[in-house]
Design a protein around this motif. Structure first.
Motif, PDB file in Angstrom:
ATOM      1  N   UNK A 114       0.824  -1.208   0.000  1.00 44.38           N
ATOM      2  CA  UNK A 114       0.000   0.000   0.000  1.00 44.38           C
ATOM      3  C   UNK A 114       0.859   1.260   0.000  1.00 44.38           C
ATOM      4  N   UNK A 115       1.925   1.250   0.781  1.00 48.31           N
ATOM      5  CA  UNK A 115       2.850   2.384   0.817  1.00 48.31           C
ATOM      6  C   UNK A 115       3.475   2.574  -0.559  1.00 48.31           C
ATOM      7  N   UNK A 116       3.901   1.489  -1.169  1.00 50.38           N
ATOM      8  CA  UNK A 116       4.515   1.563  -2.499  1.00 50.38           C
ATOM      9  C   UNK A 116       3.552   2.164  -3.512  1.00 50.38           C
ATOM     10  N   UNK A 117       2.336   1.653  -3.542  1.00 54.24           N
ATOM     11  CA  UNK A 117       1.360   2.129  -4.520  1.00 54.24           C
ATOM     12  C   UNK A 117       0.992   3.591  -4.297  1.00 54.24           C
ATOM     13  N   UNK A 118       0.799   3.974  -3.045  1.00 51.97           N
ATOM     14  CA  UNK A 118       0.436   5.358  -2.753  1.00 51.97           C
ATOM     15  C   UNK A 118       1.596   6.300  -3.048  1.00 51.97           C
ATOM     16  N   UNK A 119       2.816   5.868  -2.741  1.00 51.61           N
ATOM     17  CA  UNK A 119       3.986   6.681  -3.053  1.00 51.61           C
ATOM     18  C   UNK A 119       4.112   6.872  -4.560  1.00 51.61           C
ATOM     19  N   UNK A 120       3.900   5.811  -5.313  1.00 50.79           N
ATOM     20  CA  UNK A 120       3.974   5.940  -6.767  1.00 50.79           C
ATOM     21  C   UNK A 120       2.894   6.892  -7.270  1.00 50.79           C
ATOM     22  N   UNK A 121       1.674   6.707  -6.789  1.00 49.52           N
ATOM     23  CA  UNK A 121       0.548   7.513  -7.258  1.00 49.52           C
ATOM     24  C   UNK A 121       0.725   8.991  -6.942  1.00 49.52           C
ATOM     25  N   UNK A 122       1.196   9.292  -5.715  1.00 49.31           N
ATOM     26  CA  UNK A 122       1.242  10.682  -5.278  1.00 49.31           C
ATOM     27  C   UNK A 122       2.563  11.383  -5.569  1.00 49.31           C
ATOM     28  N   UNK A 123       3.665  10.648  -5.644  1.00 49.25           N
ATOM     29  CA  UNK A 123       4.978  11.281  -5.822  1.00 49.25           C
ATOM     30  C   UNK A 123       5.608  10.929  -7.173  1.00 49.25           C
ATOM     31  N   UNK A 124       5.767   9.671  -7.436  1.00 49.03           N
ATOM     32  CA  UNK A 124       6.489   9.255  -8.645  1.00 49.03           C
ATOM     33  C   UNK A 124       5.723   9.603  -9.913  1.00 49.03           C
ATOM     34  N   UNK A 125       4.423   9.408  -9.933  1.00 42.60           N
ATOM     35  CA  UNK A 125       3.638   9.722 -11.129  1.00 42.60           C
ATOM     36  C   UNK A 125       3.695  11.220 -11.436  1.00 42.60           C
ATOM     37  N   UNK A 126       3.693  12.044 -10.394  1.00 42.88           N
ATOM     38  CA  UNK A 126       3.817  13.497 -10.592  1.00 42.88           C
ATOM     39  C   UNK A 126       5.164  13.819 -11.225  1.00 42.88           C
ATOM     40  N   UNK A 127       6.213  13.200 -10.716  1.00 39.05           N
ATOM     41  CA  UNK A 127       7.555  13.389 -11.275  1.00 39.05           C
ATOM     42  C   UNK A 127       7.592  12.953 -12.741  1.00 39.05           C
ATOM     43  N   UNK A 128       7.039  11.775 -13.024  1.00 41.01           N
ATOM     44  CA  UNK A 128       7.027  11.266 -14.395  1.00 41.01           C
ATOM     45  C   UNK A 128       6.238  12.179 -15.327  1.00 41.01           C
ATOM     46  N   UNK A 129       5.105  12.681 -14.863  1.00 37.58           N
ATOM     47  CA  UNK A 129       4.311  13.602 -15.691  1.00 37.58           C
ATOM     48  C   UNK A 129       5.082  14.876 -16.010  1.00 37.58           C
ATOM     49  N   UNK A 130       5.804  15.380 -15.034  1.00 37.40           N
ATOM     50  CA  UNK A 130       6.619  16.579 -15.254  1.00 37.40           C
ATOM     51  C   UNK A 130       7.687  16.316 -16.307  1.00 37.40           C
ATOM     52  N   UNK A 131       8.364  15.189 -16.198  1.00 40.02           N
ATOM     53  CA  UNK A 131       9.408  14.842 -17.164  1.00 40.02           C
ATOM     54  C   UNK A 131       8.812  14.625 -18.552  1.00 40.02           C
TER      55      UNK A 131
ATOM     56  N   UNK B  31       6.242  16.173 -19.786  1.00 45.39           N
ATOM     57  CA  UNK B  31       5.984  17.503 -20.331  1.00 45.39           C
ATOM     58  C   UNK B  31       7.276  18.170 -20.802  1.00 45.39           C
ATOM     59  N   UNK B  32       8.356  17.984 -20.043  1.00 48.27           N
ATOM     60  CA  UNK B  32       9.633  18.604 -20.396  1.00 48.27           C
ATOM     61  C   UNK B  32      10.288  17.947 -21.611  1.00 48.27           C
ATOM     62  N   UNK B  33      10.180  16.617 -21.715  1.00 49.05           N
ATOM     63  CA  UNK B  33      10.948  15.877 -22.710  1.00 49.05           C
ATOM     64  C   UNK B  33      10.110  15.266 -23.830  1.00 49.05           C
ATOM     65  N   UNK B  34       8.800  15.346 -23.724  1.00 48.92           N
ATOM     66  CA  UNK B  34       7.935  14.748 -24.726  1.00 48.92           C
ATOM     67  C   UNK B  34       7.511  13.340 -24.360  1.00 48.92           C
ATOM     68  N   UNK B  35       6.325  12.986 -24.806  1.00 49.48           N
ATOM     69  CA  UNK B  35       5.747  11.682 -24.493  1.00 49.48           C
ATOM     70  C   UNK B  35       6.404  10.597 -25.332  1.00 49.48           C
ATOM     71  N   UNK B  36       6.538   9.420 -24.792  1.00 50.97           N
ATOM     72  CA  UNK B  36       7.113   8.271 -25.490  1.00 50.97           C
ATOM     73  C   UNK B  36       6.014   7.501 -26.215  1.00 50.97           C
ATOM     74  N   UNK B  37       4.817   7.506 -25.705  1.00 52.25           N
ATOM     75  CA  UNK B  37       3.722   6.698 -26.261  1.00 52.25           C
ATOM     76  C   UNK B  37       3.009   7.398 -27.376  1.00 52.25           C
TER      77      UNK B  37
END
Length: 82
Positions: A57-74, A76-82
């Motif tokens: 649960x900690x892993x999933x919530x950390x990914x959802x609230x912190x890592x996904x935000x970081x990935x979304x920012x990157x 936007x900065x570098x362009x989508x891969x998909x």
């Protein structure tokens, strides 16, 4: 979920702030997390299973609230891969 009462957070945050976790290398952080889990003193399969559930649960919530935000920012900065 890490959503506990505000009064509980204040006491725990004070304790956590004294640990200076931001300076730790990953191996030492792993050690601390392991020792915290072992200090719970699991005595049965159900206890161990509950702790694994907490970690997941900690892993999933950390990914959802912190890592996904970081990935979304990157993205936007570098362009989508998909």
């Amino acid at each position: 979920m890490p959503y506990i009462l505000q009064e509980q957070r204040e006491e725990l945050d004070q304790w956590l702030g004294s640990l200076r976790l931001f300076d730790l290398p990953p191996g030492e952080l792993n050690y601390i997390i392991t020792k915290l889990l072992l200090s719970y003193q699991p005595r049965s399969y159900a206890d161990y299973n509950m702790l694994i559930g907490v970690l997941e649960s900690v892993k999933l919530e950390f990914y959802r609230r912190a890592m996904a935000v970081y990935e979304d920012k990157r993205k936007e900065e570098n362009g989508d891969v998909y």
